[in-house]
Design a protein around this motif. Structure first.
Motif, PDB file in Angstrom:
ATOM      1  N   THR A 111      52.770 -12.413 -45.333  1.00 22.01           N
ATOM      2  CA  THR A 111      53.380 -13.629 -45.876  1.00 22.01           C
ATOM      3  C   THR A 111      53.068 -14.883 -45.059  1.00 22.01           C
ATOM      4  O   THR A 111      53.439 -15.990 -45.461  1.00 22.01           O
ATOM      5  CB  THR A 111      54.901 -13.445 -45.981  1.00 22.01           C
ATOM      6  OG1 THR A 111      55.402 -12.910 -44.739  1.00 22.01           O
ATOM      7  CG2 THR A 111      55.249 -12.489 -47.105  1.00 22.01           C
ATOM      8  N   GLY A 112      52.404 -14.716 -43.917  1.00 20.30           N
ATOM      9  CA  GLY A 112      51.941 -15.871 -43.155  1.00 20.30           C
ATOM     10  C   GLY A 112      53.064 -16.631 -42.488  1.00 20.30           C
ATOM     11  O   GLY A 112      54.073 -16.064 -42.052  1.00 20.30           O
ATOM     12  N   SER A 113      52.916 -17.949 -42.422  1.00 20.55           N
ATOM     13  CA  SER A 113      53.906 -18.784 -41.750  1.00 20.55           C
ATOM     14  C   SER A 113      54.161 -20.041 -42.567  1.00 20.55           C
ATOM     15  O   SER A 113      53.443 -20.338 -43.520  1.00 20.55           O
ATOM     16  CB  SER A 113      53.422 -19.149 -40.341  1.00 20.55           C
ATOM     17  OG  SER A 113      52.185 -19.833 -40.401  1.00 20.55           O
ATOM     18  N   LYS A 114      55.191 -20.766 -42.189  1.00 24.82           N
ATOM     19  CA  LYS A 114      55.545 -22.015 -42.867  1.00 24.82           C
ATOM     20  C   LYS A 114      55.609 -23.122 -41.836  1.00 24.82           C
ATOM     21  O   LYS A 114      55.870 -22.876 -40.652  1.00 24.82           O
ATOM     22  CB  LYS A 114      56.891 -21.867 -43.576  1.00 24.82           C
ATOM     23  CG  LYS A 114      58.042 -21.499 -42.644  1.00 24.82           C
ATOM     24  CD  LYS A 114      59.304 -21.214 -43.413  1.00 24.82           C
ATOM     25  CE  LYS A 114      60.408 -20.711 -42.477  1.00 24.82           C
ATOM     26  NZ  LYS A 114      61.612 -20.309 -43.200  1.00 24.82           N
ATOM     27  N   PRO A 115      55.359 -24.349 -42.236  1.00 26.47           N
ATOM     28  CA  PRO A 115      55.414 -25.457 -41.279  1.00 26.47           C
ATOM     29  C   PRO A 115      56.835 -25.652 -40.749  1.00 26.47           C
ATOM     30  O   PRO A 115      57.816 -25.473 -41.480  1.00 26.47           O
ATOM     31  CB  PRO A 115      54.981 -26.673 -42.107  1.00 26.47           C
ATOM     32  CG  PRO A 115      54.352 -26.126 -43.339  1.00 26.47           C
ATOM     33  CD  PRO A 115      54.995 -24.798 -43.585  1.00 26.47           C
ATOM     34  N   VAL A 245      54.409 -24.000 -36.562  1.00 36.61           N
ATOM     35  CA  VAL A 245      54.740 -23.141 -37.701  1.00 36.61           C
ATOM     36  C   VAL A 245      55.758 -22.096 -37.276  1.00 36.61           C
ATOM     37  O   VAL A 245      55.958 -21.835 -36.085  1.00 36.61           O
ATOM     38  CB  VAL A 245      53.484 -22.437 -38.270  1.00 36.61           C
ATOM     39  CG1 VAL A 245      52.502 -23.446 -38.835  1.00 36.61           C
ATOM     40  CG2 VAL A 245      52.808 -21.568 -37.196  1.00 36.61           C
ATOM     41  N   ARG A 246      56.392 -21.505 -38.273  1.00 36.99           N
ATOM     42  CA  ARG A 246      57.337 -20.410 -38.061  1.00 36.99           C
ATOM     43  C   ARG A 246      56.939 -19.266 -38.987  1.00 36.99           C
ATOM     44  O   ARG A 246      56.541 -19.495 -40.133  1.00 36.99           O
ATOM     45  CB  ARG A 246      58.767 -20.854 -38.388  1.00 36.99           C
ATOM     46  CG  ARG A 246      59.282 -22.008 -37.522  1.00 36.99           C
ATOM     47  CD  ARG A 246      59.487 -21.577 -36.085  1.00 36.99           C
ATOM     48  NE  ARG A 246      60.070 -22.644 -35.282  1.00 36.99           N
ATOM     49  CZ  ARG A 246      59.379 -23.534 -34.591  1.00 36.99           C
ATOM     50  NH1 ARG A 246      58.053 -23.507 -34.631  1.00 36.99           N
ATOM     51  NH2 ARG A 246      59.973 -24.455 -33.851  1.00 36.99           N
ATOM     52  N   PRO A 247      57.041 -18.011 -38.528  1.00 42.56           N
ATOM     53  CA  PRO A 247      56.656 -16.878 -39.384  1.00 42.56           C
ATOM     54  C   PRO A 247      57.523 -16.780 -40.631  1.00 42.56           C
ATOM     55  O   PRO A 247      58.730 -17.029 -40.579  1.00 42.56           O
ATOM     56  CB  PRO A 247      56.838 -15.652 -38.476  1.00 42.56           C
ATOM     57  CG  PRO A 247      57.757 -16.111 -37.385  1.00 42.56           C
ATOM     58  CD  PRO A 247      57.497 -17.571 -37.200  1.00 42.56           C
ATOM     59  N   ARG A 248      56.892 -16.438 -41.754  1.00 39.86           N
ATOM     60  CA  ARG A 248      57.610 -16.235 -43.014  1.00 39.86           C
ATOM     61  C   ARG A 248      58.164 -14.802 -43.014  1.00 39.86           C
ATOM     62  O   ARG A 248      57.497 -13.866 -43.432  1.00 39.86           O
ATOM     63  CB  ARG A 248      56.646 -16.430 -44.188  1.00 39.86           C
ATOM     64  CG  ARG A 248      56.203 -17.866 -44.411  1.00 39.86           C
ATOM     65  CD  ARG A 248      57.273 -18.683 -45.127  1.00 39.86           C
ATOM     66  NE  ARG A 248      57.766 -18.026 -46.329  1.00 39.86           N
ATOM     67  CZ  ARG A 248      57.176 -18.115 -47.519  1.00 39.86           C
ATOM     68  NH1 ARG A 248      56.068 -18.824 -47.664  1.00 39.86           N
ATOM     69  NH2 ARG A 248      57.679 -17.496 -48.550  1.00 39.86           N
ATOM     70  N   ASP A 249      59.367 -14.645 -42.541  1.00 48.69           N
ATOM     71  CA  ASP A 249      59.951 -13.302 -42.412  1.00 48.69           C
ATOM     72  C   ASP A 249      61.270 -13.171 -43.164  1.00 48.69           C
ATOM     73  O   ASP A 249      62.082 -12.298 -42.874  1.00 48.69           O
ATOM     74  CB  ASP A 249      60.167 -12.967 -40.938  1.00 48.69           C
ATOM     75  CG  ASP A 249      61.120 -13.952 -40.249  1.00 48.69           C
ATOM     76  OD1 ASP A 249      61.678 -14.830 -40.934  1.00 48.69           O
ATOM     77  OD2 ASP A 249      61.296 -13.841 -39.021  1.00 48.69           O
ATOM     78  N   GLU A 250      61.490 -14.053 -44.181  1.00 47.17           N
ATOM     79  CA  GLU A 250      62.777 -14.042 -44.863  1.00 47.17           C
ATOM     80  C   GLU A 250      63.044 -12.767 -45.652  1.00 47.17           C
ATOM     81  O   GLU A 250      64.180 -12.498 -46.043  1.00 47.17           O
ATOM     82  CB  GLU A 250      62.919 -15.270 -45.775  1.00 47.17           C
ATOM     83  CG  GLU A 250      61.781 -15.472 -46.758  1.00 47.17           C
ATOM     84  CD  GLU A 250      60.710 -16.419 -46.248  1.00 47.17           C
ATOM     85  OE1 GLU A 250      60.163 -17.168 -47.083  1.00 47.17           O
ATOM     86  OE2 GLU A 250      60.415 -16.404 -45.041  1.00 47.17           O
TER      87      GLU A 250
END
Length: 405
Positions: A111-115, A245-250
């Motif tokens: 899922t990558g990361s988000k800004p 960025v922050r990891p997309r781990d929701e």
């Protein structure tokens, strides 16, 4: 392995997710796997590293990573504009953002990361943008006003890329960085000073060592200026946030999957979560608790997981190569190994050439012979000769680099 075809769901079609699918297509000669790829963006996987070239004449198709045969492969089902909304581990299903339910035998989270958008007042005003995707760049292009100033919040690698994007759109970019220098992760104080002078020669205005206090609105309700903590106000027709960025781990919490201390799906050296049917790769994977924001480590993870899925075993991740070589606004920058001399007893040797606008630093071990790392700014030609020698005796290229001219 049974003869029955199994289903792999890949949540995410970024660079790491795509590499995983390509590796699996190559290795799965028996056709044991059917792959469903959930691509949240409306575009198939593209080269995010070359994002700014999208504003310099390259199209989305030019940046695309998938070959024509990828789209024709009957084993692969690509669902664009469709992400993973939730995971039911007991039922082994993924609920998609389109409302469908997909059953899986194996699931790879990519899922990558988000800004990271600093929560300063006005950060969500019209005219404020992230710098992460082709969709973001389309929006920035639409809002750009040639000849007007634009402000980029963040002076790291992506921040300078964003500033260059504004420059390509005819704007006058400012860069605001909280750290005392540009690219603080990759370069030291002396290298940052050289880099700052060089990029200013290309039209950037650099403001380091200062925090962003607020984004101010104009009479029309759009972003008008950026107020800095030192009282400076920078006029801005466009504001771009590129502050990390922050990891997309929701998906982790509702699915009962562990996260790393700083976020990301917690995985072991083989990129496996505590659930034997679920892996994570790329920027969302916290390998032994640590996330990696570069493409190369994500590719290694993807290749390892593809081998495991095909019963070929996978190499444990181990240490990641965080070396970087790039060209920003015509300025070459390279950083490799222990660039900041964090090793006990490390010795730093450097050469600054003010006339040429170059800086070179090599980090040696306590024996004064072993190359531990280095930084090159302004001229990175020696990188290719030096980087492979990290952990070995300093090669002749290093001696030449530090010799007086």
């Amino acid at each position: 392995m049974t003869g029955q075809t199994r289903t792999l769901v890949v949540a995410g079609h970024g660079m790491a997710g795509h590499r995983l699918v390509e590796e699996l297509r190559t290795l799965d000669t028996a056709g044991a796997w059917r792959v469903v790829v959930l691509a949240e963006e409306p575009h198939p996987a593209y080269d995010r590293v070359a994002l700014s070239s999208y504003l310099d004449g390259r199209s989305a198709a030019d940046l695309g990573l998938a070959s024509p045969d990828f789209f024709r492969d009957p084993r692969v089902e690509l669902r664009l504009s469709t992400g993973a909304a939730s995971v039911d581990r007991a039922a082994r299903t993924v609920q998609t953002t389109a409302g469908d339910t997909v059953a899986y035998d194996a699931l790879v989270l990519a899922t990558g990361s988000k800004p990271f958008i600093p929560p300063v007042p006005g950060h969500d005003l019209p005219g404020c943008f992230a710098y992460r995707s082709l969709t973001d760049l389309d929006a920035i292009r639409e809002a750009a006003v040639p000849g007007r100033p634009g402000v980029v919040i963040g002076g790291g690698l992506l921040g300078l890329e964003a500033a260059n994007a504004l420059r390509l759109l005819g704007m006058e970019p400012h860069v605001v960085e909280l750290a005392p220098r540009l690219m603080p992760v990759q370069v030291d104080a002396a290298g940052g000073s050289v880099l700052g002078r060089r990029v200013e020669d290309h039209g950037l205005r650099v403001h380091c060592g200062v925090a962003t206090a607020a984004v101010e609105a104009g009479p029309d309700g759009r972003a008008r200026a950026v107020a800095l903590a030192d009282g400076t106000e920078l006029e801005a027709a466009v504001v771009v946030f590129s502050a990390g960025v922050r990891p997309r781990d929701e998906l982790a919490g509702p699915a009962g999957l562990d996260r790393g201390e700083r976020g990301g799906f917690l995985v072991d050296g083989l990129c496996r979560t505590a659930d034997e049917r679920i892996w994570a790769v790329g920027e969302c994977a916290a390998v032994a608790g640590r996330c990696y924001g570069l493409a190369a480590p994500g590719f290694r993870m993807a290749e390892s997981v593809a081998r495991q899925l095909c019963g070929l075993g996978g190499d444990p991740f181990g240490e990641a190569d965080m070396s970087t070589r790039l060209k920003l606004l015509g300025v070459e920058v390279a950083s490799f190994g222990d660039a900041h001399a964090g090793t006990d007893g490390a010795l730093e040797l450097s050469r600054l050439d003010e006339a040429r606008g170059t800086y070179a630093k090599l980090v040696l071990g306590a024996d004064c012979r072993t190359l531990l790392g280095g930084i090159l700014v302004g001229d990175a030609a020696a990188y290719g000769e030096l980087q492979p020698f990290v952990g070995r005796a300093l090669p002749s290229a290093g001696h030449r680099l530090l010799a007086a001219v």
